[in-house]
Design a protein around this motif. Structure first.
Motif, mmCIF file in Angstrom:
data_model
loop_
_atom_site.group_PDB
_atom_site.id
_atom_site.type_symbol
_atom_site.label_atom_id
_atom_site.label_comp_id
_atom_site.label_asym_id
_atom_site.label_seq_id
_atom_site.Cartn_x
_atom_site.Cartn_y
_atom_site.Cartn_z
ATOM 1 N N ARG A 116 0.833 -1.214 0.000
ATOM 2 C CA ARG A 116 0.000 0.000 0.000
ATOM 3 C C ARG A 116 0.861 1.254 0.000
ATOM 4 O O ARG A 116 0.577 2.220 -0.724
ATOM 5 C CB ARG A 116 -0.936 -0.006 1.211
ATOM 6 N N LEU A 117 1.929 1.254 0.798
ATOM 7 C CA LEU A 117 2.827 2.414 0.845
ATOM 8 C C LEU A 117 3.533 2.622 -0.496
ATOM 9 O O LEU A 117 3.704 3.760 -0.950
ATOM 10 C CB LEU A 117 3.856 2.254 1.966
ATOM 11 N N LYS A 119 2.379 1.837 -3.403
ATOM 12 C CA LYS A 119 1.374 2.378 -4.315
ATOM 13 C C LYS A 119 1.195 3.875 -4.084
ATOM 14 O O LYS A 119 1.131 4.663 -5.037
ATOM 15 C CB LYS A 119 0.051 1.639 -4.113
ATOM 16 N N LYS A 120 1.139 4.294 -2.814
ATOM 17 C CA LYS A 120 1.019 5.724 -2.494
ATOM 18 C C LYS A 120 2.230 6.491 -2.993
ATOM 19 O O LYS A 120 2.109 7.584 -3.542
ATOM 20 C CB LYS A 120 0.887 5.933 -0.976
ATOM 21 N N ALA A 123 2.077 7.054 -6.656
ATOM 22 C CA ALA A 123 1.097 8.083 -6.973
ATOM 23 C C ALA A 123 1.669 9.473 -6.708
ATOM 24 O O ALA A 123 1.491 10.391 -7.513
ATOM 25 C CB ALA A 123 -0.183 7.868 -6.160
ATOM 26 N N VAL A 124 2.377 9.635 -5.597
ATOM 27 C CA VAL A 124 2.973 10.933 -5.261
ATOM 28 C C VAL A 124 4.063 11.284 -6.269
ATOM 29 O O VAL A 124 4.178 12.433 -6.703
ATOM 30 C CB VAL A 124 3.542 10.918 -3.818
ATOM 31 N N THR A 127 2.608 12.613 -9.529
ATOM 32 C CA THR A 127 1.895 13.891 -9.454
ATOM 33 C C THR A 127 2.894 15.014 -9.777
ATOM 34 O O THR A 127 3.969 15.077 -9.173
ATOM 35 C CB THR A 127 1.318 14.103 -8.040
#
Length: 131
Positions: A116-117, A119-120, A123-124, A127
């Motif tokens: 999960r981390l 994946k985050k 995403a960051v 961006t």
């Protein structure tokens, strides 16, 4: 709770543990059981290592070959094996096994958290930065 359910219950043993125990009690090697089930040895090993589970038809065949119920293989309830003779080492082994299972569950949880981390983080990183 009686000794049989305590030793092979869902809390004390995994599906793979019950398959391996029943196979050994039946006097079969992994290779022999795999052949009788019509599966590859690697497939049977993955079941005993709790990396995968058989489909219902193979589970039914396995229960018959090992002389245990399907439910016992799945969750330790029903017709299965008698627990091993209790000796002083059994409680030590049970404690060690419990600790190993707790660590395994923690590791799986940590691996999911890491995913999960990651994946985050992706995403960051994708961006665009504010200017």
């Amino acid at each position: 709770m009686d000794d049989v359910q305590d030793w092979y219950s869902a809390d004390a043993a995994t599906f793979g543990d019950r398959v391996a125990g029943a196979r050994e009690q039946a006097g079969m090697s992994q290779k022999q059981l795999a052949k009788r089930l019509g599966v590859r040895l690697a497939t049977l090993k993955s079941w005993e290592d709790d990396l995968s589970e058989p489909r219902a038809n193979r589970l039914s065949m396995m229960a018959g070959l090992l002389n245990v119920s399907m439910m016992w293989l799945i969750n330790g309830e029903g017709e299965g094996l008698d627990p091993p003779v209790d000796d002083p080492a059994s409680s030590d082994l049970r404690e060690i096994l419990t600790e190993v299972r707790d660590m395994r569950a923690d590791m799986l949880s940590r691996a999911e958290q890491l995913g999960r981390l990651e994946k985050k983080l992706r995403a960051v990183m994708q961006t665009p930065a504010d200017v």
